[in-house]
Design a protein around this motif. Structure first.
Motif, short mmCIF file in Angstrom:
data_model
loop_
_atom_site.label_atom_id
_atom_site.label_comp_id
_atom_site.label_asym_id
_atom_site.label_seq_id
_atom_site.Cartn_x
_atom_site.Cartn_y
_atom_site.Cartn_z
N TYR A 14 -14.14 51.02 59.64
CA TYR A 14 -13.71 50.55 60.97
C TYR A 14 -12.34 51.14 61.31
N ASN A 15 -11.43 51.13 60.33
CA ASN A 15 -10.11 51.72 60.55
C ASN A 15 -10.22 53.21 60.86
N PHE A 16 -11.08 53.89 60.13
CA PHE A 16 -11.28 55.32 60.33
C PHE A 16 -11.81 55.61 61.74
N GLN A 17 -12.84 54.87 62.14
CA GLN A 17 -13.44 55.12 63.45
C GLN A 17 -12.47 54.83 64.60
N GLU A 33 -1.77 55.37 62.00
CA GLU A 33 -1.76 54.02 61.42
C GLU A 33 -3.16 53.62 60.95
N MET A 34 -4.16 53.92 61.75
CA MET A 34 -5.54 53.57 61.38
C MET A 34 -6.02 54.37 60.17
N PHE A 35 -5.68 55.68 60.14
CA PHE A 35 -6.08 56.49 58.99
C PHE A 35 -5.35 56.04 57.73
N GLU A 36 -4.09 55.65 57.87
CA GLU A 36 -3.34 55.13 56.72
C GLU A 36 -3.99 53.85 56.19
N ASN A 37 -4.41 52.98 57.10
CA ASN A 37 -5.11 51.77 56.69
C ASN A 37 -6.41 52.12 55.98
N LYS A 40 -5.61 53.25 52.62
CA LYS A 40 -5.08 52.11 51.86
C LYS A 40 -6.21 51.31 51.22
N TYR A 41 -7.29 51.14 51.97
CA TYR A 41 -8.41 50.35 51.48
C TYR A 41 -9.45 51.17 50.72
N ASP A 42 -9.38 52.48 50.84
CA ASP A 42 -10.27 53.36 50.07
C ASP A 42 -9.50 54.65 49.78
N ARG A 43 -8.82 54.68 48.66
CA ARG A 43 -7.94 55.80 48.31
C ARG A 43 -8.65 57.15 48.21
N ASN A 44 -9.95 57.13 48.05
CA ASN A 44 -10.71 58.38 47.90
C ASN A 44 -11.45 58.79 49.16
N ALA A 48 -10.70 60.48 55.85
CA ALA A 48 -9.54 59.78 56.39
C ALA A 48 -8.25 60.49 55.99
N ILE A 49 -8.19 60.97 54.76
CA ILE A 49 -7.01 61.71 54.30
C ILE A 49 -6.85 62.97 55.14
N PHE A 50 -7.94 63.68 55.37
CA PHE A 50 -7.89 64.91 56.17
C PHE A 50 -7.46 64.62 57.61
N GLU A 51 -8.03 63.59 58.21
CA GLU A 51 -7.66 63.24 59.59
C GLU A 51 -6.20 62.81 59.66
#
Length: 86
Positions: A14-17, A33-37, A40-44, A48-51
């Protein structure tokens, strides 16, 4: 997505989308902020890391973006777009 996040704030998808939506709207700080969240909840969560790297680069933080691009590379699937950014 905002309603879903109120119910389940630690949901990385949800944070990613929502981050993708903010990015498309040019709201890069909110996207970050959303990608960081999401991370945060899925380090792998490589997407999200790329975005997050993309929006950090867009915001002028190239040093942090480079670090994130490197982190987004996984040994089993080095993404072409990530490699091009390095």
């Amino acid at each position: 997505f905002r309603r879903a996040l109120k119910i389940e704030p630690s949901n990385s998808l949800y944070n990613f989308q929502l981050g993708i939506l903010y990015k498309r709207l040019g709201r890069y700080e909110e996207a970050a902020e959303m990608f960081e969240n999401s991370v945060k909840y899925d380090r792998n969560y490589e997407d999200a890391i790329f975005e997050l790297a993309l929006v950090r680069e867009k915001l002028g933080n190239r040093k942090q973006a480079l670090k994130l691009y490197r982190k987004a590379l996984s040994p089993d699937k080095p993404g072409q777009e990530v490699c091009e950014r390095l």
